[in-house]
Design an enzyme around this catalytic site. Structure first.
Site, PDB file in Angstrom:
ATOM      1  N   SER A 261      -7.911 -12.110   2.962  1.00 14.86           N
ATOM      2  CA  SER A 261      -6.287 -12.407   2.327  1.00 14.86           C
ATOM      3  C   SER A 261      -5.955 -12.621   2.441  1.00 14.86           C
ATOM      4  O   SER A 261      -7.058 -13.444   1.418  1.00 14.86           O
ATOM      5  CB  SER A 261      -5.804 -13.213   4.595  1.00 14.86           C
ATOM      6  OG  SER A 261      -5.954 -14.431   3.427  1.00 14.86           O
ATOM      7  N   LYS A 262      -4.907 -12.847   0.941  1.00 12.60           N
ATOM      8  CA  LYS A 262      -4.434 -12.737  -0.747  1.00 12.60           C
ATOM      9  C   LYS A 262      -4.641 -14.817   0.106  1.00 12.60           C
ATOM     10  O   LYS A 262      -5.019 -15.965  -0.750  1.00 12.60           O
ATOM     11  CB  LYS A 262      -2.868 -12.194  -0.920  1.00 12.60           C
ATOM     12  CG  LYS A 262      -2.705 -13.034  -1.856  1.00 12.60           C
ATOM     13  CD  LYS A 262      -2.694 -12.210  -3.194  1.00 12.60           C
ATOM     14  CE  LYS A 262      -2.243 -12.688  -4.210  1.00 12.60           C
ATOM     15  NZ  LYS A 262      -2.857 -13.207  -6.104  1.00 12.60           N
ATOM     16  N   ARG A 263      -3.770 -14.853   1.215  1.00 11.43           N
ATOM     17  CA  ARG A 263      -3.396 -16.236   1.659  1.00 11.43           C
ATOM     18  C   ARG A 263      -4.844 -16.875   1.488  1.00 11.43           C
ATOM     19  O   ARG A 263      -4.812 -17.849   1.040  1.00 11.43           O
ATOM     20  CB  ARG A 263      -2.686 -16.435   3.054  1.00 11.43           C
ATOM     21  CG  ARG A 263      -0.936 -16.642   2.425  1.00 11.43           C
ATOM     22  CD  ARG A 263      -0.226 -16.974   3.585  1.00 11.43           C
ATOM     23  NE  ARG A 263      -0.670 -16.315   4.599  1.00 11.43           N
ATOM     24  CZ  ARG A 263      -0.610 -15.574   6.157  1.00 11.43           C
ATOM     25  NH1 ARG A 263      -0.954 -17.599   6.613  1.00 11.43           N
ATOM     26  NH2 ARG A 263      -1.043 -15.286   6.647  1.00 11.43           N
TER      27      ARG A 263
END
Ligand code: GLU
Length: 490
Positions: A261-263
């Protein structure tokens, strides 16, 4: 209900050949999982001589990011995933941007109401309550509103959402190319929202309408949509449409428990490029995350992937993204480039550290190619070309080269006049003169070349040996540095 509009829309749909689509939401970056979906989708289209379509799914206005669509175009183009139809190219079933298709969804929602598979819901609810499906069909008072009442309230301007009418009884089965048949009792499916109060469709509605109207034969997407697939099937059936082949791909994981996940800081495609990975290596590696060509071979360019790609090679189990494996791929791709191609990709990285216009980046690139795993390593290795770091005398001392401070001083003193008088400044000329000098001094060539390399670079590990570094630095700068070397060891 006048059906002529719908009949015209049906008539536009291409009926032969494989048609696949990549349907990203413009989030501002290309998630590794999305890139993989794009790649598999493209491969299916190319493998079967079909059509690859780009559709922009921008109905979630809250998530829109400026310039994000350009990133999608650029990423697809960089990766070689050329599309045949899309917002920029047009095509027979456009528009290819969902917000431009807005009017269409309302019409199809009406059609579905007419066919008895959807209803207007006038209850005020928060978006999240709608999305979570907490408001179940059994207690929605609007589900059984008489049609005239519903029509009249809508005509009076009362806001509503349109919900799918899922049967209370029965079981819905769908087939996925990877997961096989999956059955769900209808009682477990919620009357999902199809059209929001603002008239825009939810993903759940738009994907079905668009995939049908665009003639999509294979729907490739992540397994996060698997649990909704029975509802999509009920929509297709409600409209009387043929159900496409579903290909739900298992997620790309950071570790055995977490999705990438980019987050949470996992790299997007753009991040990987910024970290010095080559597009071709990323594409090749990403292809193998959840798909196996069924043999030992691992290296495939994009055309080869399209040739060998089959749905049978797709895996049910999640794949773990392994940056070390990607690095291994990257190093192999770097080594396989032609010297010119490597120089071209390396140049911006070289120029980060070496600004001196007299230094030829291609010459430095030639030294780096066989020892670079990621392009981002480059600037840190070559700063000395621009600026000689402070010379540390202890670096001149090396047992294996039989180099000491004293031998270094003698070697440098002897080398300077020879180099000053060399008729030609080339690797061959420098090397043979230094070998001859070593012989006349009665020392090993290494005893001479070691202090030379340390003096011109100021660092223990260098890409390239003394001869190459001198050649690239030029005679004047090399000799200036050798003099500084004498000072350092004196
Ligand atoms: N817009 C959706 C996404 O980006 C696409 C899902 C699909 O391919 O159907 O996740």
């Amino acid at each position: 209900m006048d059906l002529s509009f719908f009949e015209e829309m049906e008539a536009r749909i291409p009926k032969s050949g494989v048609r696949t689509r990549f349907a990203p939401s413009p989030t501002g970056y290309m998630h590794v999982g999305n890139l993989r979906t794009a790649l598999y989708t493209w491969c299916i289209a190319r493998h079967y001589g079909g059509t690859f379509i780009l559709r922009i799914e921008d109905t979630d206005q809250a998530r829109l990011v400026e310039g994000a669509v350009d990133i999608i175009y650029k990423t697809l183009a960089d990766c070689g995933l050329s599309h045949d139809e899309g917002p920029d190219l047009g095509g027979p079933v456009g528009p290819y941007v969902q917000t431009e298709r807005r009017a269409l969804y309302a019409k199809y929602a009406d059609l579905l109401i007419e066919r008895g598979h959807a209803y207007r819901c006038f209850c005020e609810k928060s978006e999240s309550a709608e999305d979570s499906g907490v408001f179940t069909k059994t207690d929605d008072p609007c589900r059984d509103l008489p049609r005239e009442v519903s029509d009249a309230r809508a005509a009076a301007g009362e806001p509503f959402v349109v919900r799918q009418r899922i049967p209370h009884e029965g079981v819905t089965t769908f087939h996925d190319e990877i997961f096989g048949d999956i059955s769900t009792p209808n009682a477990d499916l919620d009357d999902q929202v199809l059209l929001k109060r603002d008239g825009l469709p939810t993903y759940n509605f738009a994907n079905v309408v668009d995939d049908h109207l665009m003639g999509i034969t294979h729907v490739v997407r992540g397994t996060e949509y698997l649990s909704s697939a029975p509802k999509y099937n009920l929509l297709y059936e409600g409209f009387g449409w043929e159900i496409p082949k579903y290909v739900h791909c298992s997620p790309v994981m950071r570790d055995s428990h977490n999705k990438m996940s980019k987050r949470h800081g996992d790299p997007s495609y753009e991040d990987l490029i910024a970290q010095g990975f080559l597009t071709d290596a990323v594409v090749n590696y990403v292809a193998l995350l959840g798909w196996s060509p069924g043999g030992e071979r691992e290296f495939f360019n994009i055309q080869e992937l399209a040739e060998v790609f089959t749905l049978q090679g797709l895996s049910k189990s999640p794949a773990i993204f392994d940056i070390d494996k990607l690095t291994h791929f990257n190093a192999a791709y770097i080594r396989a480039l032609s010297p010119e191609a490597f120089a071209a990709v390396a140049e911006p990285w070289i120029r980060q550290a070496v600004k001196n216009p007299a230094v030829d980046p291609a010459a430095i690139a030639a030294l780096l190619q066989q020892r670079t795993e990621r392009l981002s390593e480059i600037p840190g290795k070559i700063g000395f070309f621009d600026e000689l770091p402070p010379l540390q005398p202890e670096l001149f001392v090396n047992k294996k080269a039989k180099s000491s401070l004293e031998s270094s001083k003698n070697a440098l003193l002897a080398a300077i006049p020879v180099l000053e008088n060399l008729p030609e400044w080339s690797d061959e000329a420098i090397l043979s003169s230094m070998k001859a000098l070593a012989e006349s001094l009665g020392i090993k060539p290494a005893t001479l070349l070691w202090p030379l390399r340390i003096a011109v670079s100021g660092q223990l590990v260098t890409p390239g040996g003394a001869v190459e570094l001198c050649r690239i630095l030029g005679r004047e700068e090399s000799i200036r540095r050798l003099r500084l070397g004498i000072e350092a060891v004196s």
